[in-house]
Scaffold this motif. Structure first.
Motif, PDB file in Angstrom:
ATOM      1  N   UNK A   1       0.751  -0.896  -0.283  1.00  0.00           N
ATOM      2  CA  UNK A   1       0.407   0.153   0.283  1.00  0.00           C
ATOM      3  C   UNK A   1       0.662   0.984   0.083  1.00  0.00           C
ATOM      4  N   UNK A   2       0.046   2.713   0.299  1.00  0.00           N
ATOM      5  CA  UNK A   2       0.709   3.569  -0.361  1.00  0.00           C
ATOM      6  C   UNK A   2       0.294   4.306   0.284  1.00  0.00           C
TER       7      UNK A   2
ATOM      8  N   UNK B   1       3.698  -4.577   3.208  1.00  0.00           N
ATOM      9  CA  UNK B   1       4.979  -3.274   2.828  1.00  0.00           C
ATOM     10  C   UNK B   1       3.712  -2.354   3.163  1.00  0.00           C
ATOM     11  N   UNK B   2       4.747  -0.907   3.447  1.00  0.00           N
ATOM     12  CA  UNK B   2       3.209   0.368   3.120  1.00  0.00           C
ATOM     13  C   UNK B   2       4.652   1.323   2.996  1.00  0.00           C
ATOM     14  N   UNK B   3       4.484   1.566   1.804  1.00  0.00           N
ATOM     15  CA  UNK B   3       5.379   2.603   0.757  1.00  0.00           C
ATOM     16  C   UNK B   3       4.665   4.658   1.079  1.00  0.00           C
ATOM     17  N   UNK B   4       5.970   4.184   2.419  1.00  0.00           N
ATOM     18  CA  UNK B   4       5.302   6.392   2.589  1.00  0.00           C
ATOM     19  C   UNK B   4       6.058   6.996   1.590  1.00  0.00           C
TER      20      UNK B   4
ATOM     21  N   UNK C   1       6.427  -3.914   6.711  1.00  0.00           N
ATOM     22  CA  UNK C   1       7.225  -2.971   6.844  1.00  0.00           C
ATOM     23  C   UNK C   1       7.377  -2.020   6.472  1.00  0.00           C
ATOM     24  N   UNK C   2       7.987  -0.836   6.537  1.00  0.00           N
ATOM     25  CA  UNK C   2       8.165   0.212   6.031  1.00  0.00           C
ATOM     26  C   UNK C   2       9.055   0.969   5.335  1.00  0.00           C
TER      27      UNK C   2
END
Lengths: 328, 296, 594
Positions: C94-95, C173-176, C204-205
């Motif tokens: 996710x973003x 995974x989260x993409x920030x 996981x970030x």
């Protein structure tokens, strides 16, 4: 273009416009050289009167011998009770004539507005999505050209194509004259067949303008951050197109539809003329030809009223679509 | 009447930019063709548009390139005369609309405040008025003549132009370089001449084209509805005569009676529209496509 | 990169190219790994390819060519079709986008958060709405936000809503993308705390940001991107607190952090234009320690000298080089007063000091602490009794003859009293030219050009009239600049400034300090600033060394020193800096930052 107005404001504006029109319609014939009964003096019109005594009696009959304020009060009072005046040429109440013609025009205008809005919404999104590709270019050039040509020209071309060269549809009218239909369904089919070309003409004409706007709006929306997020969310294509992009473009489209209502009415007049369709346009044209001023004025006022009413409806729809327009 | 209506308004550089756009080139080409028809028609054709010169519904021949109508009038002459009428109305109504709308819009945008509020209320009102029925009414009462029609069209259409010009003026006034020049003491006249008018020129040119195109549409429309100048020729009138001739489609005459004015109106209007599209493209340089590399 | 378990995200040789003309490589041969429950920070300037990286991870770059390996939990994502990506997006990856305008303006927050649940999990409207409400509660926004439109929320609340949306399907995974950008400090703290909880829960970030403080608190590992290319990668503490890639160093000095009173420095020049084809190191033009090898080819990732390999630096020189390395320096004076010997006095006692490329170290201490002696030892104006001095890797003390002369030119001293540093008989031009004449550098015309250049660099008039002036015709500030020009004209790599601003009035002092800072940005020298005035030193020095009786009693960054001085002398010096009120404020700020 996409200025949003509160419904109360637009209702007030509509009322003001209507009042201005009433004054105009009342004042124009009286302010101009000659008088509202000019047709009576015009030897070319069918209702010419040469006897001065008869003329006096006619003037008295229409109340034209009274002072202006009283004339106006009487006129407005009449309008309020649905009295639009008396047709000189047909010797019938104008309201009755309007009642006979208005449904046909509404049958033309209403579906044309709905169809063109729906078509523009979908086509605009698809064209914007595939901008630069062949389909988009064809639609863009085609509808730009289509927007340029007037309704009566388009009507003529469609008439030639589908009623003359390829005689599948009737040339004109709203019903086959003197036809005995076996069932109500067959009669309905007959009305439908007569409606196809006029409706197609008006719908195409309106779609041209609305499509170009919708495509433009959606192209601008496509670069928006929320469109990227919608894709990142793994949403299916159709949902991104018609919910996310479409929702953003809906309000500008509705605003434009509101502006198009007047053009729809105007287009209907022309389309009716070409297809000899018995709506308000035809009534207006007959009145022009016969110099039947009371009918002219009445038909004009009713058409204006229709335009304002539809405009108000569109404003309400816009408010429902985007509550923010109420807050601003 | 001379060449294209855009020549007068577009500035030098704008005209060159206009020619660079293929869309505008096609548009200007169509306008040129109509202008040629208007100019050369009377020189090449033997008859006037109202003269009865041939048998009813005579087919095209050497002397009558487009045949004759039901009363035996030369349809080619009518087409050429109609072109003159259309172009005259286009120029007159276009200029009138732009002059009226441009002045009022400039004033509203420049002065702001009460002037602007009042003007824009009027514009709002005027924009919801159904124009054609109004024109029909006015035309019916005032009696039709080409200059009158042009004047009426200007009176009906100025609000749209005023609105665009006002918006543009307002945005220009608040732009930094204009505010800066006011800041170093430039007068209103200087700001208008140096900053506003050059920027507005393209907008006005586009408005002129748009107004001209609506004028053509309405003039032909009014004539089509029987409200045109009875002494003049008009494509709309030829069209109306053809449509009203009962039994038209039972003869081949529709091909030379109905079709040519239909195509001529389309050509002129498409020409004006494409020129307008070219002008709008020229006035807005930010039409480049989304470059993904720009914001990695 | 230390890994606890198998990586959930594994990138190798990832390259993103936007078609031209000219083609733009936004991400260039990137290797990254991210394990569950860990946070990988991605640091870089704007235009460094951070956002392209985020888009590539989600397959959102149809307009670009994406090459290389892109694995999510062992499965390769490269070559997925649209349906394949739709199954990965949001459910597994996710973003949280940078822009809060990413929320649809006309749809309610609740509808937008419930949307992935409805689409991906096929939940009914009511159930999805309940889950959305729970997600909003989780991020601390409250279910009241459900019915709101983005317009009715603040920027911080919108960010939280975006976070709730990203977490609603519990992705791996989260993409920030810049999650703290544009937030006030309180909102920022809330977001960071929330991210910490998410990471602790095993997600996981991938944290893309230029917020160094956020990375310090959250990231386990940090990757530094420069124009799409990996400049440095390693454990967060090492990369952020002791950056080795010249670019990381420059970036760290350009970012304001709380509690720092040091002036910010930029990085000189600008990155290559997008689409420009670069042969050698992409940072070459902006690097102050570039050598010929840097122009030849892309530097490989190497471990800096003396490290275990957990951190890798893409630099042909192995990262920022130490310019000065002094070990065990000692110097004692034998004062002879009236012929009586009173034993030796140690001026400098076993002092070791390292100063790297582009770094400024401040030497402070009370009078007699040995600051000036140490300064002179470093440039071998005084011979030490013991110890060694290495300058750019060469032994300064062992050098003899021509070698020594060449080495001496690389280290210059700027004295306290400009009136004494310049000969009254020489004109400005002659004084600045003298070192060049002595070293025999170039032709006379070249020397004149060099003199004019260096005078401009220290912002002195370049008119011939000024160049002809003598020392007594100049103000103190001008004189000190002439002295500085004289020190710089041989392009030294080490500059020792011994109380160089002490005799100037406050305005001239400020200007000279600003000049020193700018010179360091442009020339990237190692600088040793000797001063008794801690306030002055804190402005310019990256690191402060406190000397007392010839020994180092404390060595720390300015921020650390201000927040918590370890040695009584340091506290005393701070108090003596004469700004107790201001100091108190700074101290509490510094505490907050920790």
């Amino acid at each position: 273009m996409a200025e949003r107005r509160r419904p109360a404001v637009s209702a007030a504006l509509s009322g003001l416009t209507l009042a201005a029109l009433v004054v105009l319609v009342f004042a124009l014939p009286r302010a101009l050289p000659g008088d509202p009964l000019a047709a009576l003096d015009d030897p070319t019109s069918g209702v010419a009167i040469t006897d001065p005594e008869l003329r006096e009696r006619v003037l008295a009959h229409y109340g034209l011998d009274q002072p202006l304020p009283e004339q106006f009060a009487g006129y407005v009072g009449g309008l309020a009770t649905g009295d639009l005046g008396w047709s000189i040429a047909r010797n019938a109440p104008v309201s009755g004539l309007v009642a006979a013609h208005l449904p046909w025009t509404l049958l033309l205008m209403g579906p044309a507005l709905l169809l063109s809005t729906a078509a523009s919404y979908v086509l605009g999104i698809l064209a914007a999505w595939h901008r630069g590709r062949t389909g988009d270019r064809v639609a863009l050039v085609g509808l730009t050209a289509l927007r340029a040509i007037p309704e009566y020209v388009l009507a003529t071309l469609l008439l030639i194509a589908f009623a003359v060269l390829l005689p599948v549809l009737p040339v004109g009218g709203a019903r086959t004259p003197f036809a005995e239909h076996g069932s109500g369904l067959a009669a309905l089919a007959d009305v439908g067949a007569h409606l196809v070309l006029p409706l197609a003409t008006l719908t195409l004409s309106l779609t041209a303008t609305l499509f170009l706007l919708q495509r433009h709006t959606v192209v601008a929306v496509l670069g928006a951050d929320h469109m990227l997020l919608a894709e990142a969310k793994g949403l299916p294509l159709r949902r991104r197109q018609f919910v996310h992009a479409g929702r953003s473009a809906l309000l500008p489209l509705l605003t434009a539809v509101g502006l198009q209502v007047a053009f729809a009415a105007q287009g209907a007049v022309f389309v009716e003329a070409v297809f000899a369709y018995p709506g308000m346009g035809s009534l207006l044209l007959e009145a022009v030809a016969a110099r039947d001023y009371p009918v002219l004025e009445g038909a004009f006022l009713v058409l204006a009223l229709v335009v304002l009413a539809v405009n108000l409806l569109v404003d309400l729809a816009a408010r429902w679509v985007d509550p923010r327009s109420a807050a601003s | 009447m001379s060449a294209h209506p855009t020549d007068a308004a577009a500035p030098e550089g704008g005209l060159r930019a206009l020619w660079a756009s293929p869309t505008a080139r096609v548009g200007l080409g169509l306008l040129g063709a109509v202008a040629l028809l208007a100019l050369l028609g009377p020189l090449l054709l033997a008859h006037g548009p109202r003269e009865l010169v041939a048998a009813p519904l005579a087919p095209p021949s050497a002397g009558l390139p487009l045949g004759a109508n039901a009363v035996g009038q030369d349809l080619a002459a009518q087409l050429a005369a109609g072109a003159r009428t259309s172009l005259a109305v286009a120029l007159l109504a276009g200029a009138g609309t732009v002059a009226l709308g441009g002045t009022i819009g400039l004033a509203a945008g420049w002065f702001g405040g009460t002037v602007e509020a009042a003007t824009m209320r009027v514009v709002d009102l005027a924009l919801v008025v159904p124009r054609l029925p109004l024109l029909v009414l006015v035309g019916a009462y005032l009696g039709p003549s080409t200059p009158l029609i042009a004047a009426t069209i200007s009176l009906v259409f100025w609000p749209g132009t005023a609105r665009i010009v006002r918006a543009q003026t307002r945005s220009l006034r608040t732009r930094a370089h204009v505010r800066a020049s006011r800041g170093f003491g430039a007068g209103a006249r200087h700001v208008m001449r140096r900053h506003l008018l050059p920027e507005l020129a393209l907008v006005l040119a586009a408005a002129l084209v748009a107004a001209a195109s609506r004028a053509v549409l309405l003039e032909a429309g009014l004539a089509f509805l029987g409200l045109g100048d009875p002494t003049g020729a008009s494509w709309g009138r030829t069209l109306r005569d053809a449509i009203e001739f009962s039994g038209l489609f039972y003869t081949p005459a529709w091909q030379w009676w109905l079709l040519p004015p239909t195509l001529a109106i389309s050509a002129l209007l498409i020409g004006l529209t494409l020129t307008g599209v070219g002008l709008e493209g020229g006035s807005n340089p930010r039409t480049s496509r989304h470059r993904p590399g720009a914001t990695p | 990169m230390s890994l606890a378990s198998a990586p959930v995200l594994d990138l190798a040789g990832l390259t993103v190219t936007y078609p031209g003309p000219p083609p733009v490589r936004a991400v260039d041969d990137l290797d990254l790994r991210l394990a569950p429950g860990r946070c990988l920070g991605v640091l870089g300037e704007s235009g460094s390819g951070k956002t392209s990286l985020a888009k590539a991870l989600l397959g959102l770059l149809p307009e670009a060519r994406v090459e290389g390996r892109l694995r999510l939990a062992g499965r390769d994502l490269a070559g997925l079709d649209e349906a394949g990506w739709q199954a990965v997006r949001w459910r597994r990856l996710a973003l949280v986008p940078q822009s809060t305008a990413s929320l649809h303006p006309a749809l309610s927050i609740g509808a937008q958060i419930a949307e992935p649940l409805r689409v991906h999990e096929g939940l009914a409207r009511g159930e999805a709405s309940a889950r959305a409400a729970a997600a909003l509660e989780d991020v601390g926004l409250g279910a009241a936000a459900l019915e709101r439109t983005p317009e009715e929320l603040s920027g911080g609340q919108r960010r939280l809503a975006l976070l709730a949306m990203a977490l609603v399907l519990d992705p791996e995974v989260v993409v920030l993308d810049e999650p703290t950008a544009g937030l006030d400090l309180l909102s920022r703290a809330r977001v960071l705390a929330l991210l910490g909880r998410i990471r602790a829960a095993g997600t996981a970030l991938l944290l893309i940001t230029h917020d160094l403080d956020a990375l310090r608190g959250l990231a386990d590992d940090v990757a530094v991107l420069y124009r799409g290319w990996l400049a440095e990668r390693g454990p967060a503490a090492r990369v952020l607190d002791d950056p080795r890639a010249p670019f990381t160093w420059g970036l760290a000095n350009a970012v304001p952090t709380l509690g720092d009173v040091k002036d910010l420095r930029g990085i000189r020049g600008a990155p290559p234009e997008p689409g420009e084809v670069v042969q050698g190191c992409p940072f070459l033009e902006r690097c102050t320690q570039a050598v010929a090898a840097c122009e030849q080819r892309r530097p490989p990732l190497v471990a800096p000298e003396g490290e275990d390999g957990a951190r890798l630096v893409a630099c042909a020189r192995g990262g920022r080089v130490p310019v000065l390395r002094a070990r065990g320096l000692a110097k004692a004076y034998r004062p002879r007063r009236g012929g009586r010997r009173r034993g030796e006095v140690a001026a400098v006692d076993d002092v070791s000091l390292e100063v790297g490329e582009g770094e400024a170290v401040g030497l402070v201490g009370p009078t007699g602490a040995g600051k000036s002696t140490l300064g002179q030892l470093l440039v071998r104006l005084v011979e030490p009794d013991a110890g060694s001095v290495e300058l750019e890797g060469r032994d300064l003390l062992a050098a003899r003859g021509a070698d020594l002369a060449a080495l001496r030119r690389r280290a210059q001293l700027l004295f306290q009293d400009p009136y004494e540093a310049l000969s009254p008989r020489l004109s400005v031009a002659e004084a600045v030219r003298e070192p060049l004449d002595v070293a025999g550098v170039g032709t006379p015309a070249e020397r004149d050009a060099e003199v004019a250049g260096v005078l401009a660099e220290v912002r002195l008039p370049s008119s011939p009239a000024f160049a002809e002036r003598r020392a007594h015709e100049l103000s103190g500030g001008q004189l000190q600049r002439v002295a500085l020009a004289r020190a710089l004209v041989l392009r030294p790599k080490l500059l020792v400034a011994d109380e160089s601003v002490a005799m100037l009035d406050p305005s001239e002092q400020t200007k000279l300090l600003a000049l020193l800072r700018d010179l360091q940005v442009e020339r990237g020298m190692a600088m040793v600033v000797v001063s008794h005035d801690l306030a002055v030193v804190l402005r310019v020095a990256d690191r402060v060394v406190v000397l007392d009786e010839g020994r180092i009693v404390e060595e720390a960054t300015g921020a650390e020193l201000l927040a918590a001085p370890q040695h009584p002398l340091t506290a005393e010096l701070l108090a003596a800096a004469g700004r107790p009120g201001a100091l108190l404020g700074e101290r509490s700020l510094a505490r907050q930052a920790r």
